[in-house]
Design an enzyme around this catalytic site. Structure first.
Site, PDB file in Angstrom:
ATOM      1  N   SER A 143       0.854  -1.185   0.000  1.00  0.00           N
ATOM      2  CA  SER A 143       0.000   0.000   0.000  1.00  0.00           C
ATOM      3  C   SER A 143       0.891   1.236   0.000  1.00  0.00           C
ATOM      4  O   SER A 143       2.052   1.178   0.447  1.00  0.00           O
ATOM      5  CB  SER A 143      -0.891   0.011   1.247  1.00  0.00           C
ATOM      6  OG  SER A 143      -1.518   1.269   1.423  1.00  0.00           O
ATOM      7  N   TYR A 158      -2.181  -0.018  11.079  1.00  0.00           N
ATOM      8  CA  TYR A 158      -2.182  -0.435   9.663  1.00  0.00           C
ATOM      9  C   TYR A 158      -0.945   0.054   8.908  1.00  0.00           C
ATOM     10  O   TYR A 158      -0.271  -0.761   8.241  1.00  0.00           O
ATOM     11  CB  TYR A 158      -3.463   0.029   8.978  1.00  0.00           C
ATOM     12  CG  TYR A 158      -3.557  -0.369   7.522  1.00  0.00           C
ATOM     13  CD1 TYR A 158      -3.995  -1.641   7.165  1.00  0.00           C
ATOM     14  CD2 TYR A 158      -3.216   0.519   6.513  1.00  0.00           C
ATOM     15  CE1 TYR A 158      -4.079  -2.019   5.832  1.00  0.00           C
ATOM     16  CE2 TYR A 158      -3.292   0.158   5.183  1.00  0.00           C
ATOM     17  CZ  TYR A 158      -3.730  -1.105   4.841  1.00  0.00           C
ATOM     18  OH  TYR A 158      -3.801  -1.470   3.516  1.00  0.00           O
TER      19      TYR A 158
END
Length: 252
Positions: A143, A158
């Site tokens: 990501s 995260y």
């Protein structure tokens, strides 16, 4: 992609979104794809939609947080389909909480899935590739949050988990180089993708978050799948170590 035709690929988190799109592209390219996910009914539905394509899709129920599930799935693939040539570590999740007030169980779930599950799958794939003298390919679906911390509410652990994926990809490349192994490793880091991950992980709990997401430019799952095929289609002497893709207009 011709050299991968008929070969075995394992895709984690294959039941929906990016994982399903990648599985579809690989099956259309003639591969035997083993899709791992917790939601078996979604895997079965995907298998039906891919019936009759150039390759074939096999859905296996497995929780990436559970090492026993991973080992069983990998053994099934090897025993029934043959050696593993490609691993797409796509499974990932977040939890809508904070570092200040979050529960340890939420932190652990994210790390078990995004970091430890990925690492175990990678270990098993590399062992099988080396045992069968296969110059395979390991792709981690990372990501942009693995390269900077987005100023978005409730990101908590995260980004840290995705930073770990960035480090794991490069560490694996070093380890493979040290032993003279030609298995490739790639991190692909998408920006915001239009999937149900926010809904599935409980992020859409307030109107502010919902409206914010509506306004933001997004990639489609197929965009990420197309990027995966591009990576796999490079010649054997070319290694894309990191590929970042964003929707036009994404900030920062």
């Amino acid at each position: 992609m011709e050299r991968w035709k008929g070969k075995v690929a394992i895709v984690t988190g294959a039941s929906a979104g990016i994982g399903a799109a990648i599985s579809e592209q690989l099956v259309n390219s003639g591969l035997k794809v083993v899709g791992l996910a917790r939601r078996k009914e979604k895997l079965d539905n995907l298998a039906k939609t891919l019936h009759g394509k150039s390759g074939k899709f096999y859905g296996i129920k497995a929780d990436i947080c559970n090492e026993e599930d991973i080992l069983k799935a990998f053994n099934w693939a090897k025993e029934n389909l043959g050696p593993i040539h490609i691993l797409i570590n796509n499974a990932g999740l977040g939890r809508p909480t904070s570092l200040i007030e979050g529960d340890t169980s939420d932190f652990k779930k994210v790390l078990d899935t995004n970091v430890l599950g990925l690492t175990i799958c990678t270990r098993e794939a590399v062992k099988d590739m080396r045992n069968n003298k296969i110059d395979g390919h390991i792709i981690h679906v990372n990501s942009v949050a693995g390269h900077y911390v987005p100023q978005v509410p409730n990101m908590n652990i995260y980004p840290a988990s995705k930073y770990a994926v960035t480090a794991l990809t490069e560490t694996l490349r070093y380890e493979l180089n040290f032993i003279g192994c030609r298995i490739k490793t790639t991190s692909i880091s998408p920006g915001l993708v239009d999937t149900d991950i926010f809904l599935a992980n409980g992020y859409l709990v307030d109107n502010q978050t919902v409206e914010l997401l509506k306004m933001m430019p997004k990639l489609q799952s197929k965009d990420v799948a197309d990027a995966v095929l591009y990576i796999l289609g490079t010649p054997p002497h070319v290694q894309i170590t990191e590929l970042t893709i964003r929707p036009v207009g994404e900030l920062p």
